[in-house]
Design a protein around this motif. Structure first.
Motif, PDB file in Angstrom:
ATOM      1  N   PRO A  12       0.874  -1.300  -0.165  1.00 26.50           N
ATOM      2  CA  PRO A  12       0.075   0.126   0.100  1.00 26.50           C
ATOM      3  C   PRO A  12       0.975   1.396   0.209  1.00 26.50           C
ATOM      4  O   PRO A  12       0.576   2.188  -0.400  1.00 26.50           O
ATOM      5  N   ALA A  13       1.986   1.292   0.607  1.00 25.21           N
ATOM      6  CA  ALA A  13       2.704   2.334   0.568  1.00 25.21           C
ATOM      7  C   ALA A  13       3.332   2.900  -0.706  1.00 25.21           C
ATOM      8  O   ALA A  13       3.566   3.925  -1.353  1.00 25.21           O
ATOM      9  N   ILE A  14       3.554   1.701  -1.650  1.00 24.49           N
ATOM     10  CA  ILE A  14       4.117   1.983  -2.904  1.00 24.49           C
ATOM     11  C   ILE A  14       2.843   2.601  -3.796  1.00 24.49           C
ATOM     12  O   ILE A  14       3.015   3.329  -4.657  1.00 24.49           O
ATOM     13  N   LEU A  15       1.722   2.241  -3.521  1.00 22.97           N
ATOM     14  CA  LEU A  15       0.426   2.543  -4.343  1.00 22.97           C
ATOM     15  C   LEU A  15       0.372   3.924  -3.942  1.00 22.97           C
ATOM     16  O   LEU A  15      -0.126   4.931  -4.834  1.00 22.97           O
ATOM     17  N   GLU A  16       0.547   4.353  -2.519  1.00 20.43           N
ATOM     18  CA  GLU A  16       0.394   5.734  -2.300  1.00 20.43           C
ATOM     19  C   GLU A  16       1.622   6.758  -2.879  1.00 20.43           C
ATOM     20  O   GLU A  16       1.240   7.782  -3.375  1.00 20.43           O
ATOM     21  N   ALA A  17       2.544   5.913  -2.966  1.00 20.46           N
ATOM     22  CA  ALA A  17       3.930   6.564  -3.537  1.00 20.46           C
ATOM     23  C   ALA A  17       3.702   7.153  -5.072  1.00 20.46           C
ATOM     24  O   ALA A  17       3.919   8.096  -5.543  1.00 20.46           O
ATOM     25  N   ALA A  18       2.461   5.971  -5.728  1.00 18.72           N
ATOM     26  CA  ALA A  18       2.481   6.371  -7.277  1.00 18.72           C
ATOM     27  C   ALA A  18       1.494   7.623  -6.883  1.00 18.72           C
ATOM     28  O   ALA A  18       1.491   8.560  -8.061  1.00 18.72           O
TER      29      ALA A  18
END
Length: 237
Positions: A34-40
């Motif tokens: 989820p952190a990477i999705l937020e980073a996107a």
């Protein structure tokens, strides 16, 4: 991308800040996926030249390559992501947890999520449609209905009513480039998205819906390594 952008070799301050924010989120207890999705959602660069490689995340200003961004940022925090899970995501399109489309939209933000959908339908699904059409041609050849066609050329003629070389010339012309310049590997997704838009302009809605259904059916049967990792949520599987 401008020539100046292509010459950049160091991480920009805004990209460095985004990586630091991602690292802080994971170290603070958020699961890395989820952190990477937020980073996107907050990633500042549409394209980037970093560590000897060109990354084009945003195609035509409207289609975001989420898997490419995941590759880039996961490589920046390798100590925080289990290697096996990273490999499953990047090479097998298998995320470590299942998220609904609504959850992905919340994490990425509505604008970035829409750009993700644009990429999914404009690149991932378009590639599947080309492959599904080639499957049909091979089936016809096995049934002796037709013989002697070049499968790739015939698939482009059926979908776009032009040969691949002719389409590539049109693609180059619209971008103001030399028509005989060969297509770089990094440009393949841009060309595919252009083909998607080209087909939509020339095809009636009923045919578009039928072609999309065909492509999605093939993705369900053969998701493969190129399918975006939001595939399950997008296809409802």
């Amino acid at each position: 991308m401008t020539r100046e952008t292509e010459q950049k070799t160091e991480i920009t301050p805004s990209a460095a800040a985004a990586v630091n924010r991602l690292r802080a989120a994971i170290e603070g207890g958020q699961h890395w996926y989820p952190a990477i999705l937020e980073a996107a959602g907050y990633w500042p660069e549409g394209d980037e030249s970093f560590d000897g490689r060109v990354y084009r995340y945003l195609i035509a200003g409207e289609a975001f390559d989420l898997l490419l961004l995941a590759e880039r940022v996961s490589g920046a925090v390798p100590d925080l992501i289990p290697e096996a899970e990273q490999v499953d995501l990047l090479f097998n399109s298998q995320p470590p947890m299942d998220l609904t489309a609504a959850e992905m939209r919340r994490l990425m933000g509505p604008t970035r999520y829409q750009q993700h959908l644009n990429y999914f339908y404009g690149v991932t699904v378009e590639e599947a449609l080309i492959l599904a059409t080639q499957d049909e041609i091979r089936k016809e050849e096995r049934s002796l209905v037709i013989k002697g066609y070049d499968t790739i050329d015939e698939s482009f003629l059926r979908l776009y009513e032009n040969s691949r070389p002719e389409l590539l010339k049109l693609f180059r012309r619209e971008r103001g480039e030399r028509p005989n310049r060969s297509l770089k590997l990094s440009e393949m997704r841009e060309f595919t998205y252009w083909l998607f838009k080209f087909r939509l302009r020339r095809t009636d809605k009923a045919r578009v819906a039928s072609d999309t259904k065909k492509a999605l059916a093939r993705l369900k049967r053969f998701p493969g390594k190129k399918a975006d990792f939001g595939l399950g949520a997008l296809l409802g599987v």
